[in-house]
Motif scaffolding. Structure first.
Motif, PDB file in Angstrom:
ATOM      1  N   LYS A  71     -44.811  16.071 -20.885  1.00 39.62           N
ATOM      2  CA  LYS A  71     -44.168  17.236 -21.520  1.00 39.62           C
ATOM      3  C   LYS A  71     -44.580  18.554 -20.879  1.00 39.62           C
ATOM      4  O   LYS A  71     -43.855  19.528 -20.960  1.00 39.62           O
ATOM      5  CB  LYS A  71     -44.484  17.271 -23.023  1.00 39.62           C
ATOM      6  N   ASP A  72     -45.740  18.598 -20.240  1.00 37.13           N
ATOM      7  CA  ASP A  72     -46.195  19.855 -19.639  1.00 37.13           C
ATOM      8  C   ASP A  72     -45.713  20.028 -18.193  1.00 37.13           C
ATOM      9  O   ASP A  72     -46.084  20.992 -17.517  1.00 37.13           O
ATOM     10  CB  ASP A  72     -47.712  19.956 -19.704  1.00 37.13           C
ATOM     11  N   THR A  73     -44.867  19.121 -17.711  1.00 40.34           N
ATOM     12  CA  THR A  73     -44.330  19.233 -16.355  1.00 40.34           C
ATOM     13  C   THR A  73     -43.399  20.435 -16.265  1.00 40.34           C
ATOM     14  O   THR A  73     -42.579  20.664 -17.160  1.00 40.34           O
ATOM     15  CB  THR A  73     -43.540  17.961 -15.988  1.00 40.34           C
ATOM     16  N   ARG A  74     -43.516  21.187 -15.188  1.00 38.34           N
ATOM     17  CA  ARG A  74     -42.648  22.345 -14.980  1.00 38.34           C
ATOM     18  C   ARG A  74     -41.288  21.844 -14.485  1.00 38.34           C
ATOM     19  O   ARG A  74     -41.204  21.179 -13.458  1.00 38.34           O
ATOM     20  CB  ARG A  74     -43.270  23.301 -13.983  1.00 38.34           C
ATOM     21  N   LEU A  75     -40.247  22.180 -15.238  1.00 35.75           N
ATOM     22  CA  LEU A  75     -38.896  21.734 -14.899  1.00 35.75           C
ATOM     23  C   LEU A  75     -38.019  22.946 -14.598  1.00 35.75           C
ATOM     24  O   LEU A  75     -38.113  23.974 -15.258  1.00 35.75           O
ATOM     25  CB  LEU A  75     -38.286  20.934 -16.052  1.00 35.75           C
ATOM     26  N   TYR A  76     -37.159  22.782 -13.597  1.00 42.95           N
ATOM     27  CA  TYR A  76     -36.279  23.868 -13.188  1.00 42.95           C
ATOM     28  C   TYR A  76     -34.826  23.426 -13.310  1.00 42.95           C
ATOM     29  O   TYR A  76     -34.491  22.286 -13.009  1.00 42.95           O
ATOM     30  CB  TYR A  76     -36.570  24.271 -11.741  1.00 42.95           C
ATOM     31  N   TRP A  77     -33.976  24.350 -13.757  1.00 45.14           N
ATOM     32  CA  TRP A  77     -32.544  24.093 -13.907  1.00 45.14           C
ATOM     33  C   TRP A  77     -31.819  24.869 -12.809  1.00 45.14           C
ATOM     34  O   TRP A  77     -32.028  26.067 -12.630  1.00 45.14           O
ATOM     35  CB  TRP A  77     -32.082  24.549 -15.288  1.00 45.14           C
ATOM     36  N   SER A  78     -30.945  24.197 -12.103  1.00 46.04           N
ATOM     37  CA  SER A  78     -30.208  24.819 -11.012  1.00 46.04           C
ATOM     38  C   SER A  78     -29.008  25.585 -11.561  1.00 46.04           C
ATOM     39  O   SER A  78     -28.194  25.037 -12.314  1.00 46.04           O
ATOM     40  CB  SER A  78     -29.719  23.736 -10.050  1.00 46.04           C
ATOM     41  N   VAL A  79     -28.912  26.860 -11.162  1.00 47.72           N
ATOM     42  CA  VAL A  79     -27.776  27.696 -11.534  1.00 47.72           C
ATOM     43  C   VAL A  79     -27.289  28.352 -10.240  1.00 47.72           C
ATOM     44  O   VAL A  79     -27.893  29.309  -9.761  1.00 47.72           O
ATOM     45  CB  VAL A  79     -28.164  28.771 -12.569  1.00 47.72           C
ATOM     46  N   GLY A  80     -26.215  27.807  -9.694  1.00 44.09           N
ATOM     47  CA  GLY A  80     -25.742  28.315  -8.413  1.00 44.09           C
ATOM     48  C   GLY A  80     -26.768  28.044  -7.331  1.00 44.09           C
ATOM     49  O   GLY A  80     -27.160  26.910  -7.104  1.00 44.09           O
ATOM     50  N   ARG A  81     -27.248  29.113  -6.701  1.00 44.93           N
ATOM     51  CA  ARG A  81     -28.273  28.969  -5.663  1.00 44.93           C
ATOM     52  C   ARG A  81     -29.679  29.188  -6.199  1.00 44.93           C
ATOM     53  O   ARG A  81     -30.651  29.056  -5.464  1.00 44.93           O
ATOM     54  CB  ARG A  81     -28.017  29.977  -4.548  1.00 44.93           C
ATOM     55  N   ALA A  82     -29.774  29.531  -7.461  1.00 46.85           N
ATOM     56  CA  ALA A  82     -31.077  29.850  -8.043  1.00 46.85           C
ATOM     57  C   ALA A  82     -31.575  28.697  -8.912  1.00 46.85           C
ATOM     58  O   ALA A  82     -30.809  27.871  -9.389  1.00 46.85           O
ATOM     59  CB  ALA A  82     -30.971  31.115  -8.888  1.00 46.85           C
ATOM     60  N   PHE A  83     -32.879  28.674  -9.136  1.00 44.80           N
ATOM     61  CA  PHE A  83     -33.511  27.699 -10.017  1.00 44.80           C
ATOM     62  C   PHE A  83     -34.317  28.466 -11.053  1.00 44.80           C
ATOM     63  O   PHE A  83     -35.082  29.371 -10.715  1.00 44.80           O
ATOM     64  CB  PHE A  83     -34.439  26.771  -9.222  1.00 44.80           C
ATOM     65  N   PHE A  84     -34.123  28.089 -12.317  1.00 47.90           N
ATOM     66  CA  PHE A  84     -34.808  28.766 -13.413  1.00 47.90           C
ATOM     67  C   PHE A  84     -35.726  27.788 -14.137  1.00 47.90           C
ATOM     68  O   PHE A  84     -35.334  26.651 -14.422  1.00 47.90           O
ATOM     69  CB  PHE A  84     -33.811  29.363 -14.402  1.00 47.90           C
ATOM     70  N   LEU A  85     -36.925  28.268 -14.441  1.00 49.25           N
ATOM     71  CA  LEU A  85     -37.889  27.468 -15.196  1.00 49.25           C
ATOM     72  C   LEU A  85     -37.384  27.342 -16.627  1.00 49.25           C
ATOM     73  O   LEU A  85     -37.083  28.330 -17.294  1.00 49.25           O
ATOM     74  CB  LEU A  85     -39.263  28.144 -15.170  1.00 49.25           C
ATOM     75  N   LYS A  86     -37.265  26.101 -17.105  1.00 49.68           N
ATOM     76  CA  LYS A  86     -36.770  25.842 -18.456  1.00 49.68           C
ATOM     77  C   LYS A  86     -37.705  24.865 -19.157  1.00 49.68           C
ATOM     78  O   LYS A  86     -38.305  23.998 -18.521  1.00 49.68           O
ATOM     79  CB  LYS A  86     -35.364  25.216 -18.412  1.00 49.68           C
ATOM     80  N   PRO A  87     -37.790  24.968 -20.468  1.00 51.51           N
ATOM     81  CA  PRO A  87     -38.599  23.993 -21.212  1.00 51.51           C
ATOM     82  C   PRO A  87     -37.957  22.601 -21.175  1.00 51.51           C
ATOM     83  O   PRO A  87     -36.741  22.464 -21.016  1.00 51.51           O
ATOM     84  CB  PRO A  87     -38.635  24.539 -22.634  1.00 51.51           C
ATOM     85  N   HIS A  88     -38.763  21.618 -21.344  1.00 51.69           N
ATOM     86  CA  HIS A  88     -38.338  20.218 -21.311  1.00 51.69           C
ATOM     87  C   HIS A  88     -37.214  19.970 -22.316  1.00 51.69           C
ATOM     88  O   HIS A  88     -36.209  19.329 -21.987  1.00 51.69           O
ATOM     89  CB  HIS A  88     -39.566  19.333 -21.616  1.00 51.69           C
ATOM     90  N   SER A  89     -37.362  20.481 -23.525  1.00 52.55           N
ATOM     91  CA  SER A  89     -36.374  20.239 -24.581  1.00 52.55           C
ATOM     92  C   SER A  89     -35.022  20.870 -24.248  1.00 52.55           C
ATOM     93  O   SER A  89     -33.965  20.286 -24.533  1.00 52.55           O
ATOM     94  CB  SER A  89     -36.890  20.776 -25.915  1.00 52.55           C
ATOM     95  N   GLU A  90     -35.039  22.051 -23.649  1.00 53.17           N
ATOM     96  CA  GLU A  90     -33.780  22.732 -23.327  1.00 53.17           C
ATOM     97  C   GLU A  90     -32.994  21.974 -22.250  1.00 53.17           C
ATOM     98  O   GLU A  90     -31.774  21.822 -22.344  1.00 53.17           O
ATOM     99  CB  GLU A  90     -34.066  24.163 -22.861  1.00 53.17           C
TER     100      GLU A  90
END
Length: 120
Positions: free
Chosen positions: A54-73
């Motif tokens: 659960k503490d793993t840093r996850l990123y969501w791709s938006v176009g060319r950018a990556f945003f840090l998002k919580p696991h649940s989101e």
């Protein structure tokens, strides 16, 4: 002679309608296949994320950018993608059924017209 002209016109209309319908049905099939692949991809990603701590840093791709998002989101977004794909697949399948019924109805009307012309 008028009967032949009328039947030829009806046959031409039916052939045109069937060609258009077949094109639409192939398009629906390709969209259903693409949505199915998208759904499977989201499901696979979701399964892989469940294995991560659960503490793993996850990123969501938006176009060319990556945003840090919580696991649940990210998990919620993947579920939403799967639900949207399922709804669109159901919608496309009902459209295919409608197109199939309309072609069968046209064929039946043409058969009735031919049989009525033969009786006269």
């Amino acid at each position: 002679m008028a009967v032949d002209l009328e039947l030829r016109k009806a046959f031409a209309e039916l052939q045109k309608k069937m060609m258009e319908t077949q094109t639409q049905m192939r398009f629906c099939d390709s969209q259903i296949e693409a949505l199915g692949m998208s759904k499977r991809k989201s499901k696979l990603t979701q399964v892989q994320l469940e294995d991560q701590p659960k503490d793993t840093r996850l990123y969501w791709s938006v176009g060319r950018a990556f945003f840090l998002k919580p696991h649940s989101e990210i998990n919620d977004k993947l579920k939403d993608e799967q639900k949207a794909a399922e709804l669109k697949i159901k919608e496309l399948e009902s459209k295919k059924q409608y197109l199939d019924r309309s072609v069968k109805s046209s064929e039946e009307n043409l058969r009735e017209m031919v049989s009525n012309k033969r009786r006269k």
